[in-house]
Design an enzyme around this catalytic site. Structure first.
Site, PDB file in Angstrom:
ATOM      1  N   VAL A  16       0.837  -1.215   0.000  1.00 37.92           N
ATOM      2  CA  VAL A  16       0.000   0.000   0.000  1.00 37.92           C
ATOM      3  C   VAL A  16       0.870   1.264   0.000  1.00 37.92           C
ATOM      4  CG1 VAL A  16      -1.915   1.196   1.123  1.00 37.92           C
ATOM      5  CG2 VAL A  16      -1.814  -1.290   1.203  1.00 37.92           C
ATOM      6  N   LYS A 107      -6.928  -1.388   9.397  1.00 37.65           N
ATOM      7  CA  LYS A 107      -8.266  -1.753   9.941  1.00 37.65           C
ATOM      8  C   LYS A 107      -8.191  -2.390  11.306  1.00 37.65           C
ATOM      9  CE  LYS A 107      -6.568  -4.404   6.740  1.00 37.65           C
ATOM     10  NZ  LYS A 107      -6.962  -5.054   5.520  1.00 37.65           N
ATOM     11  N   GLU A 131     -10.020   5.866   4.945  1.00 29.49           N
ATOM     12  CA  GLU A 131     -10.811   5.305   3.839  1.00 29.49           C
ATOM     13  C   GLU A 131     -10.307   3.924   3.408  1.00 29.49           C
ATOM     14  OE1 GLU A 131     -13.710   6.655   1.956  1.00 29.49           O
ATOM     15  OE2 GLU A 131     -13.498   4.493   1.761  1.00 29.49           O
ATOM     16  N   GLU A 192      -2.979 -10.337   4.044  1.00 33.69           N
ATOM     17  CA  GLU A 192      -2.288  -9.658   5.142  1.00 33.69           C
ATOM     18  C   GLU A 192      -0.930 -10.330   5.359  1.00 33.69           C
ATOM     19  OE1 GLU A 192      -3.574  -6.847   6.782  1.00 33.69           O
ATOM     20  OE2 GLU A 192      -4.873  -7.079   5.061  1.00 33.69           O
ATOM     21  N   ASP A 203      -9.848 -10.172   9.621  1.00 35.15           N
ATOM     22  CA  ASP A 203      -9.790  -8.955   8.811  1.00 35.15           C
ATOM     23  C   ASP A 203     -11.210  -8.458   8.477  1.00 35.15           C
ATOM     24  OD1 ASP A 203      -8.054  -7.198   6.843  1.00 35.15           O
ATOM     25  OD2 ASP A 203      -9.700  -7.996   5.648  1.00 35.15           O
ATOM     26  N   LYS A 207     -13.209  -4.918   9.605  1.00 35.55           N
ATOM     27  CA  LYS A 207     -13.876  -4.006   8.666  1.00 35.55           C
ATOM     28  C   LYS A 207     -15.350  -3.837   9.012  1.00 35.55           C
ATOM     29  CE  LYS A 207     -10.623  -5.108   5.019  1.00 35.55           C
ATOM     30  NZ  LYS A 207     -10.281  -6.127   4.011  1.00 35.55           N
TER      31      LYS A 207
HETATM   32  P1  NAP Z   1       3.034  -4.899   3.621  1.00 37.29           P
HETATM   33  O1  NAP Z   1       3.190  -5.068   2.145  1.00 37.29           O
HETATM   34  O2  NAP Z   1       3.451  -5.981   4.513  1.00 37.29           O
HETATM   35  O3  NAP Z   1       3.789  -3.537   4.000  1.00 37.29           O
HETATM   36  C1  NAP Z   1       3.985  -3.102   5.302  1.00 37.29           C
HETATM   37  C2  NAP Z   1       5.314  -2.365   5.313  1.00 37.29           C
HETATM   38  O4  NAP Z   1       5.482  -1.768   6.590  1.00 37.29           O
HETATM   39  C3  NAP Z   1       6.497  -3.302   5.066  1.00 37.29           C
HETATM   40  O5  NAP Z   1       7.322  -2.738   4.071  1.00 37.29           O
HETATM   41  C4  NAP Z   1       7.200  -3.342   6.423  1.00 37.29           C
HETATM   42  O6  NAP Z   1       8.584  -3.386   6.349  1.00 37.29           O
HETATM   43  C5  NAP Z   1       6.806  -2.009   7.004  1.00 37.29           C
HETATM   44  N1  NAP Z   1       6.885  -2.023   8.455  1.00 37.29           N
HETATM   45  C6  NAP Z   1       6.242  -2.842   9.314  1.00 37.29           C
HETATM   46  N2  NAP Z   1       6.579  -2.537  10.578  1.00 37.29           N
HETATM   47  C7  NAP Z   1       7.461  -1.535  10.505  1.00 37.29           C
HETATM   48  C8  NAP Z   1       8.197  -0.791  11.451  1.00 37.29           C
HETATM   49  N3  NAP Z   1       8.096  -1.047  12.747  1.00 37.29           N
HETATM   50  N4  NAP Z   1       9.014   0.193  11.018  1.00 37.29           N
HETATM   51  C9  NAP Z   1       9.138   0.453   9.695  1.00 37.29           C
HETATM   52  N5  NAP Z   1       8.473  -0.203   8.735  1.00 37.29           N
HETATM   53  C10 NAP Z   1       7.660  -1.192   9.145  1.00 37.29           C
HETATM   54  O7  NAP Z   1       1.540  -4.569   4.000  1.00 37.29           O
HETATM   55  P2  NAP Z   1       0.474  -3.799   3.115  1.00 37.29           P
HETATM   56  O8  NAP Z   1      -0.316  -4.796   2.347  1.00 37.29           O
HETATM   57  O9  NAP Z   1       1.080  -2.669   2.412  1.00 37.29           O
HETATM   58  O10 NAP Z   1      -0.497  -3.286   4.265  1.00 37.29           O
HETATM   59  C11 NAP Z   1      -0.261  -2.095   4.969  1.00 37.29           C
HETATM   60  C12 NAP Z   1      -1.528  -1.713   5.716  1.00 37.29           C
HETATM   61  O11 NAP Z   1      -2.583  -1.513   4.784  1.00 37.29           O
HETATM   62  C13 NAP Z   1      -2.039  -2.779   6.677  1.00 37.29           C
HETATM   63  O12 NAP Z   1      -2.639  -2.151   7.777  1.00 37.29           O
HETATM   64  C14 NAP Z   1      -3.083  -3.514   5.850  1.00 37.29           C
HETATM   65  O13 NAP Z   1      -4.044  -4.145   6.636  1.00 37.29           O
HETATM   66  C15 NAP Z   1      -3.681  -2.358   5.095  1.00 37.29           C
HETATM   67  N6  NAP Z   1      -4.354  -2.675   3.845  1.00 37.29           N
HETATM   68  C16 NAP Z   1      -3.754  -3.471   2.920  1.00 37.29           C
HETATM   69  C17 NAP Z   1      -4.394  -3.687   1.700  1.00 37.29           C
HETATM   70  C18 NAP Z   1      -3.770  -4.515   0.619  1.00 37.29           C
HETATM   71  O14 NAP Z   1      -4.392  -4.684  -0.428  1.00 37.29           O
HETATM   72  N7  NAP Z   1      -2.578  -5.031   0.786  1.00 37.29           N
HETATM   73  C19 NAP Z   1      -5.645  -3.120   1.456  1.00 37.29           C
HETATM   74  C20 NAP Z   1      -6.244  -2.322   2.445  1.00 37.29           C
HETATM   75  C21 NAP Z   1      -5.581  -2.099   3.633  1.00 37.29           C
HETATM   76  P3  NAP Z   1       9.405  -4.678   5.884  1.00 37.29           P
HETATM   77  O15 NAP Z   1       9.231  -4.670   4.387  1.00 37.29           O
HETATM   78  O16 NAP Z   1      10.786  -4.377   6.313  1.00 37.29           O
HETATM   79  O17 NAP Z   1       8.761  -5.841   6.566  1.00 37.29           O
HETATM   80  N1  HSE Z   2      -6.057  -8.594   3.173  1.00 38.62           N
HETATM   81  C1  HSE Z   2      -7.099  -7.684   2.863  1.00 38.62           C
HETATM   82  C2  HSE Z   2      -8.084  -8.346   1.933  1.00 38.62           C
HETATM   83  C3  HSE Z   2      -6.535  -6.451   2.237  1.00 38.62           C
HETATM   84  O1  HSE Z   2      -7.755  -9.381   1.351  1.00 38.62           O
HETATM   85  O2  HSE Z   2      -9.201  -7.848   1.797  1.00 38.62           O
HETATM   86  C4  HSE Z   2      -7.546  -5.359   2.026  1.00 38.62           C
HETATM   87  O3  HSE Z   2      -7.999  -4.833   3.229  1.00 38.62           O
END
Ligand code: NAP
Ligand code: HSE
Length: 431
Positions: A16, A107, A131, A192, A203, A207
Site C-alpha cells: 500500500v 483496519k 478510507e 495480510e 480482517d 472491517k
Molecule cells: P506490507 O506489504 O506488509 O507492507 C507493510 C510495510 O510496513 C512493510 O514494508 C514493512 O517493512 C513495514 N513495516 C512494518 N513494521 C514496521 C516498522 N516497525 N518500522 C518500519 N516499517 C515497518 O503490507 P500492506 O499490504 O502494504 O499493508 C499495509 C496496511 O494496509 C495494513 O494495515 C493492511 O491491513 C492495510 N491494507 C492493505 C491492503 C492490501 O491490499 N494489501 C488493502 C487495504 C488495507 P518490511 O518490508 O521491512 O517488513
Molecule cells: N487482506 C485484505 C483483503 C486487504 O484481502 O481484503 C484489504 O484490506
C-alpha cells in the site's frame, strides 16, 4: 500565507505504501491543480534499507528513524501503512500529539482502538483519514460519512475481504485447491502479512466493526462480533450449494433490530441471484439497506497496490485541501452512541452429516431436531458409499442456541459418523 507545498511522511513502504507513492507521483499535476498546492513526499520510514522494494525512491527520502517523520516540523500529514497494533498506535498518537494530520489503512488498529485515536484527533483539531481501511479501492467510508449520514442505516451486508473472495471464487469456478489459491492471493499482494487474519475472518470482522460503528453511530467491542473463517469450507459444500442454487461467500452482516446490534462474519450460502453472489475474485461489495434510500450496493476492488493506494491518496488530498483553504477540520468520530449487542441471533443453517447408511437414520435425526425446536426446510441425500451416507439438512430460521444444542446431541448419536460442516444460510438477503 497560503501554503504551496503540503509535505507528507509515509510510515511503511510495502504494497500500500508503494501504491500510495505511485498514485501521488503519477497523478502529481492533476492533484496539484485540485488542491492548489503540491503534495510532496518528504520522508519514507523503512525497517530495512537493504530490502528490495516494489519501486525505487530517491535515497534522500528514506529513513529508518521514526522521529525523522514524527518529530519533523516540516511534515503536515503522517501516513501510517505498516499495519498491526504496535508500533502503529504509538506512532499515530505521537503524530497527533505533534499536531500532524494522519491517514491510515490499518483496519486492525481502527477496529480495536479507533475511538481513542479519533478522540485524540478531534481534541487536537486534526483530521484523520482511514478510507483505505475498509474495502481497498471502494470509497465506502466516504459514502457512509458524507452521504448516508443523514439516513438511518438498517442493515449492512458485505463481502469485505478480497483474499477470501478470491479463494472462494477460484474454488467455485475452477475447482482449485484452497492452499494453492491462497498462495496466489499472497503473491498478488492481497493477503495480510499473516494470512490467518484473512482466512479466519479477523480482517473481515475488523472491517465490519468499522462500518458498523460509522453506519450505526456506535462504539462497539470487536470481541462481540461473531467470527468464523473459510478454512472449513470444502469443495463438497460448494457443490451442494450449487445444486441448491446457492453460492458460498464470506459475508459480514450487521443489523440493528429494536436498538440492539447483531454483527457477524461467517461463510454464508447466498441465493445465486443475490447481487452479492456475483461479486467475484478480489472484488468486494457492500450492500446497504437504509430507511430513506432503500437498497444500495458499492462494488470494486477490495485489495491491491494501486486500488488501495488511491484510497489513501484521496484521504491525503482531502486533508491537503483543508490545509490550503485554512478550513476547520470536520469531527472525525460519528460514533456518539454505545449500543448493546443482541443476545440471541437467529439464522437458517446448512448442515452436512456423514451417517450410517441404514433405514430409520433420517427419522432419528429429524426427531432430535424436533426435540430442540429446530424446524427443517429440506433434506438431501445424494451420496451413499457402502456403510456410509451423506445427508444435507437445511433448517428454517432458528435461534442459534437451539441449533447448537441439537448439534451437540446429534454429534454423539451412534448413527452419526461425523458432523462434516455447518454453514449459515441467507435465504433472502433483502430487508
Ligand atoms: P506490507 O506489504 O506488509 O507492507 C507493510 C510495510 O510496513 C512493510 O514494508 C514493512 O517493512 C513495514 N513495516 C512494518 N513494521 C514496521 C516498522 N516497525 N518500522 C518500519 N516499517 C515497518 O503490507 P500492506 O499490504 O502494504 O499493508 C499495509 C496496511 O494496509 C495494513 O494495515 C493492511 O491491513 C492495510 N491494507 C492493505 C491492503 C492490501 O491490499 N494489501 C488493502 C487495504 C488495507 P518490511 O518490508 O521491512 O517488513
Ligand atoms: N487482506 C485484505 C483483503 C486487504 O484481502 O481484503 C484489504 O484490506
Amino acid at each position: 500565507m497560503k501554503k504551496d507545498k503540503i509535505k507528507i511522511g509515509i510510515l511503511g513502504f510495502g504494497v500500500v505504501g508503494t501504491g500510495t507513492y505511485r498514485v501521488l507521483t503519477e497523478n502529481f499535476e492533476a492533484i496539484k491543480k485540485q488542491v492548489g498546492a503540491e503534495i510532496v513526499v518528504e520522508k519514507i520510514l523503512m525497517r530495512d534499507m537493504s530490502k528490495k522494494r516494489l519501486i525505487d525512491v530517491p535515497d534522500r527520502m528514506v529513513t529508518t528513524k521514526p522521529e525523522d517523520i514524527l518529530e519533523n516540523s516540516d511534515i503536515d500529514i503522517v501516513v501510517e501503512l505498516m499495519g498491526g497494533e504496535e508500533p502503529a498506535y504509538s506512532y499515530i498518537m505521537r503524530a497527533l500529539e505533534n499536531g500532524k494530520h494522519v491517514v491510515t489503512a490499518n483496519k486492525e488498529l481502527m477496529a480495536k482502538k479507533g475511538s481513542s485515536i479519533l478522540e485524540k484527533a478531534d481534541n487536537n483539531g486534526l483530521s484523520f483519514g482511514f478510507e483505505a481501511s475498509v474495502c481497498g479501492g471502494i470509497p465506502i467510508i466516504r459514502a457512509f460519512k458524507r452521504s448516508l449520514c443523514t439516513d438511518k442505516v438498517k442493515r449492512i451486508m458485505g463481502i469485505v475481504n478480497g483474499t477470501t473472495n478470491y479463494i472462494l471464487t477460484k474454488m467455485t469456478q475452477e475447482g482449485s485447491g484452497y492452499e494453492d489459491v491462497l498462495k496466489e492471493a499472497q503473491a498478488k499482494g492481497y493477503a495480510e502479512a499473516d494470512p490467518t487474519a484473512d482466512v479466519e475472518g479477523y480482517d473481515a470482522a475488523y472491517k465490519m466493526a468499522i462500518l458498523s460503528s460509522i453506519g450505526f453511530h456506535t462504539k462497539l467491542d470487536i470481541n462481540m462480533i461473531r467470527r468464523e473463517g473459510i478454512s472449513g469450507v470444502s469443495k463438497s459444500d460448494i457443490l451442494y450449494g450449487k445444486d441448491l442454487g446457492w453460492t458460498i461467500k464470506l459475508l459480514g452482516i450487521a443489523q440493528e433490530i429494536d436498538g440492539k446490534l447483531e454483527v457477524a462474519v461467517s461463510p454464508v450460502m447466498l441465493p445465486a441471484e443475490h447481487p452479492l453472489a456475483s461479486v467475484n475474485g478480489v472484488n468486494n461489495a457492500v450492500f446497504v439497506n437504509s430507511e430513506a434510500v432503500g437498497e444500495l450496493m458499492f462494488y470494486g476492488p477490495g485489495a491491491g497496490q494501486m486500488a488501495t493506494g488511491n484510497s489513501v491518496a484521496s484521504d491525503i488530498m482531502e486533508i491537503a485541501r483543508q490545509i490550503v483553504l485554512d478550513n476547520k477540520t470536520l469531527p472525525n468520530c460519528s460514533c456518539f452512541d454505545v449500543k448493546a449487542f443482541a443476545e440471541e441471533p437467529e439464522s437458517s443453517f446448512y448442515l452436512r452429516l456423514d451417517v450410517i447408511n441404514r433405514p430409520g437414520v433420517l427419522a432419528k435425526i429429524a426427531g432430535v431436531f424436533g426435540n430442540y425446536g429446530v424446524s427443517l426446510e429440506s433434506v438431501l441425500q445424494k451420496k451413499t458409499e457402502g456403510e456410509r451416507a451423506e445427508i444435507v439438512w437445511i433448517t428454517s430460521k432458528v435461534k442459534e442456541s437451539s441449533f447448537k444444542k441439537a448439534i451437540e446431541f446429534i454429534k454423539y448419536m451412534d448413527v452419526v459418523n461425523e458432523v462434516s460442516s455447518i454453514i449459515r444460510v441467507e435465504a433472502n438477503g433483502h430487508c
